[in-house]
Write a protein that holds these residues in place. Structure first.
Motif, mmCIF file in Angstrom:
data_model
loop_
_atom_site.group_PDB
_atom_site.id
_atom_site.type_symbol
_atom_site.label_atom_id
_atom_site.label_comp_id
_atom_site.label_asym_id
_atom_site.label_seq_id
_atom_site.Cartn_x
_atom_site.Cartn_y
_atom_site.Cartn_z
ATOM 1 N N SER A 33 0.821 -1.219 0.000
ATOM 2 C CA SER A 33 0.000 0.000 0.000
ATOM 3 C C SER A 33 0.851 1.263 0.000
ATOM 4 C CB SER A 33 -0.927 0.002 1.224
ATOM 5 O OG SER A 33 -1.854 -1.066 1.156
ATOM 6 N N MET A 228 -13.958 -8.127 6.781
ATOM 7 C CA MET A 228 -13.145 -7.246 7.613
ATOM 8 C C MET A 228 -13.026 -5.882 6.945
ATOM 9 S SD MET A 228 -10.119 -9.699 9.114
ATOM 10 C CE MET A 228 -9.459 -10.153 7.526
ATOM 11 N N ALA A 229 -13.271 -4.835 7.706
ATOM 12 C CA ALA A 229 -13.109 -3.461 7.216
ATOM 13 C C ALA A 229 -11.912 -2.829 7.925
ATOM 14 C CB ALA A 229 -14.376 -2.649 7.491
ATOM 15 N N GLY A 230 -11.253 -1.907 7.251
ATOM 16 C CA GLY A 230 -10.088 -1.287 7.879
ATOM 17 C C GLY A 230 -9.387 -0.334 6.953
ATOM 18 N N GLY A 231 -8.177 -0.709 6.533
ATOM 19 C CA GLY A 231 -7.331 0.212 5.784
ATOM 20 C C GLY A 231 -7.563 0.246 4.298
ATOM 21 N N GLN A 233 -7.318 -2.220 2.008
ATOM 22 C CA GLN A 233 -6.528 -3.106 1.162
ATOM 23 C C GLN A 233 -7.441 -3.965 0.278
ATOM 24 O OE1 GLN A 233 -6.139 -2.776 4.457
ATOM 25 N NE2 GLN A 233 -3.975 -2.324 4.894
ATOM 26 N N ALA A 236 -10.514 -2.332 -0.913
ATOM 27 C CA ALA A 236 -11.476 -2.172 0.187
ATOM 28 C C ALA A 236 -12.366 -3.393 0.347
ATOM 29 C CB ALA A 236 -12.330 -0.923 -0.006
ATOM 30 N N ARG A 238 -10.994 -6.509 1.391
ATOM 31 C CA ARG A 238 -10.455 -7.345 2.474
ATOM 32 C C ARG A 238 -9.373 -6.553 3.190
ATOM 33 N NH1 ARG A 238 -6.019 -10.060 5.190
ATOM 34 N NH2 ARG A 238 -6.828 -12.061 5.939
ATOM 35 N N ALA A 239 -9.716 -5.981 4.342
ATOM 36 C CA ALA A 239 -8.778 -5.136 5.069
ATOM 37 C C ALA A 239 -7.686 -5.970 5.716
ATOM 38 C CB ALA A 239 -9.521 -4.330 6.131
ATOM 39 N N GLY A 240 -6.558 -5.313 5.963
ATOM 40 C CA GLY A 240 -5.422 -5.961 6.599
ATOM 41 C C GLY A 240 -4.229 -5.973 5.681
ATOM 42 N N THR A 241 -3.068 -5.683 6.236
ATOM 43 C CA THR A 241 -1.855 -5.680 5.418
ATOM 44 C C THR A 241 -1.652 -7.055 4.795
ATOM 45 O OG1 THR A 241 -0.840 -4.024 6.847
ATOM 46 C CG2 THR A 241 0.633 -5.302 5.431
#
Length: 754
Positions: A33, A228-231, A233, A236, A238-241
């Motif tokens: 990212s 999963m929601a988040g950053g 990735q 948008a 599937r969040a998570g590094t």
């Protein structure tokens, strides 16, 4: 060399995949990212792997997400589909899944159906004896379904689903379609873009990539809700590094697959499977395959052997360093019949004794040849132990007592080694075949087949056993329990068996007292007294008012320390003594110490026996626990960590090591030398009761360390010995699987017979 034949559970990591993962950690370690050069290089690696995956899977359109594995993919797909049903115009009534589906699918359906408050009916799509879906049933129910879940290929049997037929059955349905494609990766051409499949999860560790990396295909237009929601990735979705080392490793596997390197073609894999199948049929008489090979992946065999449990076969293979499984790795610890085979309508014995053998497409001819040789050696070991039909064993079995257990019911074989005469006590129908094979193989003659009482939870198989094995007594010369009419004792070489009437559990309850040259050795007490329990006395054939007097009679005849072998042992305690039970059971102590008369004892016992539940085996409970829940100590107290073994050996040179594996396992294992100073005995768990008196006579501080393949059986032995009063009994946690590499093991001498 380990022969790993459990590839459907997981695979080793391909060398080039390991190299790619290490390079991603050391060189292309950037966060994809990030917009600087290091991040852009990581992004390029990820994009390249995704593009290659699209080509391999035939997924030119749609979304292809990297995630942690198939379980996350299934959860995401089910959540997405059910969320759309929650807000959709058309009201679905059903959620359908294949009856042979991996349990991750029905569990996800039930979970999200409840959590989203949909209240839809969850139904299993029936399958036939060939393991394939009932397409007529599916066609009839599909119009009312909101989501249909099937597999591309089954993980236990290898049966390949008729995806074209399923797709046709869904022609008149608006249902979304999830296809668990875990076992298909690298083995089947899926052509995802050419089908109406909406969701297809994959797991890298099933095809030589590391654990923790997977993919989810989502068809264009299929509803999607991020798990999963988040950053932001993965667009948008599937969040998570991202797991860059896992993605890079998966990319290396896909490269090898696409370029035709490292993996065998289908024809070669089918030849390998045929070789393994032939070795299995040669090794195990009567073996049956549980799915038609022409409908299965060329890398999977699922089989059962009449008369041999899956546990016995798994222990046997593991002793030969051949790794197989009883089915799905997720259910391996439960030791239950296979739901997959039950759904296929196979007989209960096949479902309960099934073994899965699976290899990966990277296997080579040398590996298969060695696997076949090991399989044949396993068959030879069984024949030598008289556990498989074949030539009589050249070796006589050890004399003494061998214990068999079926759903908590104990059966005992008492053998006199010199005369080759034997007695079977409390036979159960499930053991008739194996006992007949064992006694015939060794040329034994039955001196008697005895029951300790008329059983309430199962039928005695005494008559069938007498008919199948040469017997010294004529029909009609024995009473209802098999005791010779008018006889005071039965002679068995140097052993002598006498009888003691113990009415209570039933009117005809009896104990059989075993004597040798030194005197009373042990007693078979049936269900009068069990470890931690007294036999119930609320049957129609019970004599509750006589029970207390019978216990007093038993105490006078045997004393406090004689070993007692029960008719049922639900907790794997093997044996007990009156001294042990008096300390553990207040009710028993009350009657033996004169604090309860017969009427008071019967009344207190009746209160305990009200509304007794079935056992864990769903059989009638033959006794109510009255030992206040004591189970021989906390499990952690008797476990010895493998790392502590070298120090224990140095500190306690008098340590006694005990190998509780069965002879057919010990014969297959290679054991390096530990040294002459260490004492080591080989005492199979089935013959543990022979050695218990000797161990109980050891000096109190003598440490006894049991070991087996995995630590489960040795844990039973250690707890049993501790419960009987020897507090320095231990089990090596993890068994030989975790044996310290810097600590060698000597071959153990067989324990002396009874």
């Amino acid at each position: 060399m380990e022969i790993y034949l459990d590839a459907n559970a997981t695979t080793p990591v391909l060398p080039q995949a390991r190299a790619a993962a290490l390079a991603a950690m050391a060189e292309d370690f950037g966060n994809p990212s990030s917009i600087h050069s290091t991040g852009l290089k990581a992004r390029a690696v990820m994009d390249g792997v995704r593009l290659r995956a699209r080509r391999v899977l035939g997924a030119s359109s749609g979304q292809l997400l990297f995630l942690s594995g198939a379980t996350e993919g299934i959860q995401t797909a089910v959540l997405s589909a059910l969320s759309s049903l929650r807000h959709g115009q058309a009201r679905a009534e059903l959620l359908l899944y294949g009856a042979t589906e991996h349990k991750a699918v029905p569990e996800a359906l039930k979970h999200w159906n409840a959590l989203l408050g949909l209240g839809l009916q969850v139904l299993a799509i029936p399958v036939g004896r060939d393991g394939r879906h009932d397409l007529a049933w599916l066609r009839a129910h599909a119009p009312r379904a909101g989501l249909v879940c099937t597999m591309a290929a089954n993980n236990e049997t290898g049966v390949i689903s008729d995806l074209d037929g399923i797709e046709a059955a869904l022609a008149d349905s608006r249902a979304l379609w999830l296809v668990d494609s875990v076992q298909a990766l690298g083995k089947l051409a899926l052509n995802l873009a050419g089908r109406r499949i909406d969701y297809a999860p994959f797991s890298g560790h099933k095809l030589y990539a590391p654990k923790g990396i997977g993919m989810l295909y989502v068809r264009d237009g299929a509803p999607f809700t991020p798990l999963m929601a988040g950053g932001g990735q993965e667009g948008a979705l599937r969040a998570g590094t991202e797991n860059m080392s896992g993605i890079a490793a998966l990319g290396a596997v896909l490269t090898a697959l696409e370029e035709g390197r490292s993996f065998q073609d289908k024809t070669t894999l089918a030849v390998y499977r045929a070789c393994l199948a032939a070795a299995l049929e040669r090794a195990f008489a009567g073996l049956v395959f549980n799915a038609p090979p022409e409908l299965c992946l060329p890398t999977t065999l699922n089989f059962s052997v009449p008369g041999l449990s899956s546990k016995l076969l798994l222990d046997l293979f593991d002793a030969a360093d051949v790794r197989v499984s009883g089915g799905s790795a997720c259910s391996a610890a439960q030791a239950m019949p296979s739901d997959v085979l039950m759904a296929m309508g196979l007989p209960a014995w096949q479902a309960a004794s099934a073994v899965r053998l699976s290899f990966g497409p990277a296997a080579d001819a040398a590996f298969i040849d060695e696997a076949c040789a090991r399989i044949r050696a396993c068959g030879d070991a069984l024949r030598q132990s008289c556990l498989s039909p074949g030539q009589p064993s050249p070796e006589l079995p050890a004399g003494g007592v061998t214990r068999f257990v079926v759903d908590g019911a104990c059966c005992y074989l008492l053998v006199d080694e010199g005369s080759k005469r034997c007695i079977v006590i409390d036979p159960v129908p499930e053991l008739t075949g194996s006992l007949t094979q064992l006694l015939s193989c060794h040329g034994h003659t039955l001196a008697a087949v005895l029951d300790t009482h008329s059983h309430g939870d199962h039928a005695s198989s005494a008559g069938d056993l007498r008919a199948a094995v040469p017997h010294l007594l004529e029909p009609g010369s024995v009473d209802a329990l098999g005791w010779p009419l008018g006889a005071e004792q039965i002679l068995l070489g140097a052993l002598r068996l006498s009888r003691l009437a113990l009415p209570g559990h039933t009117e005809d309850s009896s104990a059989y007292l075993l004597h040798d040259a030194q005197g009373l050795r042990l007693a078979f007490v049936g269900d009068t007294l069990m470890p931690g329990a007294l036999g119930r006395s609320d049957f129609a054939q019970s004599a509750p008012m006589s029970f207390g007097a019978s216990l007093l009679s038993l105490a006078r005849a045997i004393g406090p320390q004689t070993l007692l072998l029960p008719g049922h042992d639900y907790d794997d305690r093997f044996a007990t003594t009156l001294a042990t039970e008096i300390a553990a059971q207040p009710l028993l102590a009350g009657v033996l110490h004169g604090r309860l008369d017969s009427a008071g004892f019967a009344a207190a016992k009746a209160a305990l026996e009200q509304d007794l539940a079935l056992t864990e085996f769903q059989t009638l409970a033959c006794g109510a626990r009255v030992d206040e829940g004591r189970s021989g100590g906390n499990a952690s107290l008797h476990q010895l960590a493998p790392a502590a073994l070298p120090a224990l050996l140095r500190a306690h040179p008098d340590l006694l090591l005990v190998d509780v594996r069965e002879p057919y396992e010990q014969g297959l294992s290679q054991t390096p030398q530990l040294g002459p100073a260490v004492r080591c005995q080989a005492v199979p768990l089935s013959r543990l009761v022979n050695a218990l008196p000797g161990w109980l006579a050891l000096p109190p501080g003598t440490r006894v360390l049991f070991f087996c393949r995995s630590g489960n059986r040795s844990s039973q032995a250690a707890k049993a010995l501790r419960r009987l009063g020897h507090g320095q009994a231990w089990s090596l946690a993890g068994g030989l699987a975790l044996w310290p590499h810097d600590t060698d093991l000597a071959a153990c001498d067989p324990a002396l017979a009874i």
